[in-house]
Design a protein around this motif. Structure first.
Motif, short mmCIF file in Angstrom:
data_model
loop_
_atom_site.label_atom_id
_atom_site.label_comp_id
_atom_site.label_asym_id
_atom_site.label_seq_id
_atom_site.Cartn_x
_atom_site.Cartn_y
_atom_site.Cartn_z
N TYR B 35 0.86 -1.18 0.00
CA TYR B 35 0.00 0.00 0.00
C TYR B 35 0.89 1.23 0.00
O TYR B 35 1.99 1.23 0.55
N GLN B 37 0.87 5.29 1.14
CA GLN B 37 0.18 6.35 1.89
C GLN B 37 0.81 7.68 1.50
O GLN B 37 1.99 7.92 1.76
N LYS B 40 -1.14 13.25 2.24
CA LYS B 40 -2.42 13.57 2.90
C LYS B 40 -2.93 12.39 3.72
O LYS B 40 -4.06 12.38 4.18
N LYS B 41 -2.09 11.39 3.88
CA LYS B 41 -2.39 10.19 4.68
C LYS B 41 -3.35 9.23 3.95
O LYS B 41 -3.83 8.29 4.58
N PHE B 42 -3.63 9.47 2.69
CA PHE B 42 -4.54 8.58 1.98
C PHE B 42 -3.81 7.28 1.61
O PHE B 42 -2.73 7.31 1.03
N LEU B 43 -4.44 6.15 1.95
CA LEU B 43 -3.87 4.83 1.72
C LEU B 43 -4.51 4.17 0.50
O LEU B 43 -5.73 4.09 0.42
N ILE B 45 -4.08 0.71 -2.25
CA ILE B 45 -3.39 -0.53 -2.56
C ILE B 45 -2.65 -0.39 -3.88
O ILE B 45 -3.09 0.30 -4.80
N GLU B 58 -2.87 -2.59 -9.23
CA GLU B 58 -3.64 -1.39 -9.45
C GLU B 58 -2.92 -0.51 -10.47
O GLU B 58 -1.87 -0.87 -10.96
N PHE B 90 3.58 0.77 2.82
CA PHE B 90 3.28 -0.28 3.80
C PHE B 90 3.17 -1.62 3.12
O PHE B 90 2.48 -1.77 2.11
N PHE B 105 -0.09 -5.22 9.17
CA PHE B 105 0.75 -4.26 8.47
C PHE B 105 2.16 -4.20 9.05
O PHE B 105 2.35 -4.36 10.27
N GLY B 108 5.98 0.31 7.92
CA GLY B 108 6.04 1.34 6.90
C GLY B 108 7.47 1.76 6.58
O GLY B 108 8.36 1.68 7.42
N THR B 109 7.66 2.19 5.34
CA THR B 109 8.94 2.75 4.90
C THR B 109 8.66 4.15 4.36
O THR B 109 7.88 4.31 3.41
N ARG B 110 9.26 5.14 5.00
CA ARG B 110 9.08 6.52 4.52
C ARG B 110 10.13 6.80 3.46
O ARG B 110 11.32 6.84 3.75
#
Lengths: 115, 114
Positions: B35, B37, B40-43, B45, B58, B90, B105, B108-110
């Motif tokens: 996933y 993100q 704007k924090k929108f997750l 897939i 996708e 994620f 989950f 996460g990797t920023r």
């Protein structure tokens, strides 16, 4: 295609109070799954509660409960006796039963619990 | 023991570079996901694999290529990084199938592209 809408970008609640987060979704499916995940500042995604659409009884997990209204396509989350540790972003998510687990998320609601 | 782990947790790189993010799960799950993100924090897939086979892809640019060497690992390789690729990625896993399984989950990797 399904869409998930969370109309409250941010909500503030005092400790020990109750807050309700709204979530609506759009689907033509008759059976599906709904979830609430929380994401605290640590960034970790944590499942809060889940609901199967064919079950009429609302799911409950300790202080967290949902109000699932299938006809209205509404899935709200109630947090009772709010605690400081509940401060997080809360995401509503939809999953069709045949979608190989693909979760579709709403935009999230930031919950801030104040002392 | 960490259920779903990702490395690295932070990745800062220049535009045009190629980078990989690794994901491993020790839950014995059949299905793994990536996933994205955004700021704007929108997750959303990106991909899903079931027993090493791609089942969800996708609308993701070809620069993103997932690889699953075995069902416990799902890596994400990104070519020619662009500024818009900056996000948190994620990895997740679940037992798969049609029932109401929880997805677990990773941390996460920023990714920051400069």
């Amino acid at each position: 295609a399904q869409t998930v809408t969370q109309s409250q970008p941010e909500m503030s609640v005092q400790e020990a109070e109750t807050v309700t987060l709204s979530c609506t979704y759009d689907t033509s499916e008759s059976n599906y799954y709904l979830f609430w995940y929380k994401q605290p500042p640590s960034r970790q995604m944590i499942l809060v509660i889940r609901q199967e659409a064919y079950k009429q009884q609302n799911a409950t997990e300790n202080r967290f409960s949902v109000n699932f209204q299938k006809a209205a396509k509404s899935f709200s989350l109630k947090i009772s006796d709010s605690q400081l540790g509940d401060t997080a972003m809360y995401f509503c998510a939809f999953r069709a039963t045949d979608s190989w687990g693909k979760l579709q998320f709403g935009a999230g609601t930031q919950v801030v619990v104040t002392p | 023991d960490t259920a779903v782990s990702q490395t690295p947790k932070y990745l800062v790189t220049q535009m045009g570079n190629d980078k990989s993010i690794k994901c491993e799960q020790n839950l014995g799950h059949d299905t793994m996901y990536w996933y994205k993100q955004d700021s704007k924090k929108f997750l959303k897939i990106m991909f899903s694999y079931n027993n090493k086979e791609l089942i969800i892809n996708e609308t993701v640019p070809n620069r993103f290529s997932p690889k699953s060497p075995d069902k416990a690992h799902l890596n994400l390789h990104i070519n020619s990084l662009e500024l818009g690729d900056s996000a948190v990625y994620f990895c997740a896993s679940s037992p798969g199938g049609a029932s109401i399984h929880e997805q677990f989950f990773g941390p996460g990797t920023r990714l920051t592209v400069l």
